[in-house]
Enzyme design. Sequence first.
Site, PDB file in Angstrom:
ATOM      1  N   SER A 173      30.040  -1.077   2.238  1.00 14.18           N
ATOM      2  CA  SER A 173      30.223  -1.505   3.625  1.00 14.18           C
ATOM      3  C   SER A 173      29.138  -2.478   4.076  1.00 14.18           C
ATOM      4  O   SER A 173      28.026  -2.502   3.539  1.00 14.18           O
ATOM      5  CB  SER A 173      30.204  -0.295   4.563  1.00 14.18           C
ATOM      6  OG  SER A 173      31.100   0.692   4.137  1.00 14.18           O
TER       7      SER A 173
HETATM    8  N1  SAH Z   1      30.479   4.680   1.348  1.00 17.33           N
HETATM    9  C1  SAH Z   1      30.720   3.651   0.362  1.00 17.33           C
HETATM   10  C2  SAH Z   1      31.878   2.742   0.774  1.00 17.33           C
HETATM   11  C3  SAH Z   1      32.913   2.826  -0.256  1.00 17.33           C
HETATM   12  S1  SAH Z   1      34.484   2.103   0.065  1.00 17.33           S
HETATM   13  C4  SAH Z   1      29.457   2.887   0.018  1.00 17.33           C
HETATM   14  O1  SAH Z   1      28.450   3.064   0.704  1.00 17.33           O
HETATM   15  O2  SAH Z   1      29.460   2.124  -0.952  1.00 17.33           O
HETATM   16  C5  SAH Z   1      35.476   3.552   0.226  1.00 17.33           C
HETATM   17  C6  SAH Z   1      35.530   4.472  -0.958  1.00 17.33           C
HETATM   18  O3  SAH Z   1      36.416   5.536  -0.620  1.00 17.33           O
HETATM   19  C7  SAH Z   1      36.097   3.843  -2.240  1.00 17.33           C
HETATM   20  O4  SAH Z   1      35.184   4.007  -3.276  1.00 17.33           O
HETATM   21  C8  SAH Z   1      37.383   4.632  -2.480  1.00 17.33           C
HETATM   22  O5  SAH Z   1      37.665   4.831  -3.869  1.00 17.33           O
HETATM   23  C9  SAH Z   1      37.090   5.936  -1.783  1.00 17.33           C
HETATM   24  N2  SAH Z   1      38.265   6.716  -1.396  1.00 17.33           N
HETATM   25  C10 SAH Z   1      39.450   6.286  -0.885  1.00 17.33           C
HETATM   26  N3  SAH Z   1      40.267   7.329  -0.638  1.00 17.33           N
HETATM   27  C11 SAH Z   1      39.586   8.457  -0.999  1.00 17.33           C
HETATM   28  C12 SAH Z   1      39.883   9.849  -0.981  1.00 17.33           C
HETATM   29  N4  SAH Z   1      41.066  10.321  -0.547  1.00 17.33           N
HETATM   30  N5  SAH Z   1      38.952  10.708  -1.419  1.00 17.33           N
HETATM   31  C13 SAH Z   1      37.746  10.281  -1.876  1.00 17.33           C
HETATM   32  N6  SAH Z   1      37.401   8.970  -1.917  1.00 17.33           N
HETATM   33  C14 SAH Z   1      38.305   8.070  -1.479  1.00 17.33           C
END
Ligand code: SAH
Length: 211
Positions: A61
């Site tokens: 993000s």
């Molecule tokens: N917090 C992260 C942002 C990652 S983007 C950071 O600081 O880098 C969002 C993430 O959510 C992705 O890696 C995606 O694979 C994950 N995601 C999407 N749906 C999900 C679910 N149902 N359960 C767990 N992770 C999920």
Amino acid sequence: MAATEARIIRLLMELRRQGISDTRTLSAIERVPRDRFVADPFLDQAYENRALPIACGQTVSQPLIVGMMTQALEVTDRMKVLEVGTGSGYQAAVLAQLCRRVYTIERHKSLLVAAEARFRSLRIHNITSKVGDGARGWPEQAPFERIIVTAAAHDIPPLLVEQLQVGGIMVLPLGDTEQDLVRVVRTGDGIDIQHLGGVRFVPLVEGVPEE
Ligand code: SAH
């Protein structure tokens, strides 16, 4: 490296200008080296205020969004925090500076393995992580005082509300193409919702992929 320090200071000044005033949030962002969480081709942009691509078509993000979500969570040092969507691990590492323990769930195993290696190499020991569908939460560890979802859901996942302590705060993006960042407070008989503004996140996806 002096150049990196100057970039971090510039980023912090920008976050302040854009409304991140909580000093604990700012100092947590200052302490976590974002360059360790981005892919090599984007290293020179690690301290720019923008989202960057990571593996599996996901993103780390934008620092402003990390700041807004962290600030809105009002985390204190004795709290247990659940994060859904570990991704690179950056948001979890920022929260780990501010609370007792972060529990973080990611559906892509390869992303989780890489994030866990970063936590180890940065000697961040108060993060517990697992592969799974984060919309189901982590019932064995519930209730949580705070929950953060870093992927956009269509509706507030009911199992997450169940696992939020009464009086607890959950911050999450809601919506499909047009998303809104919301702050949910669990009350004795339901939830209160506050809208924090428009955002863009990758979608929350059900289930765990075969890898
Ligand atoms: N917090 C992260 C942002 C990652 S983007 C950071 O600081 O880098 C969002 C993430 O959510 C992705 O890696 C995606 O694979 C994950 N995601 C999407 N749906 C999900 C679910 N149902 N359960 C767990 N992770 C999920």
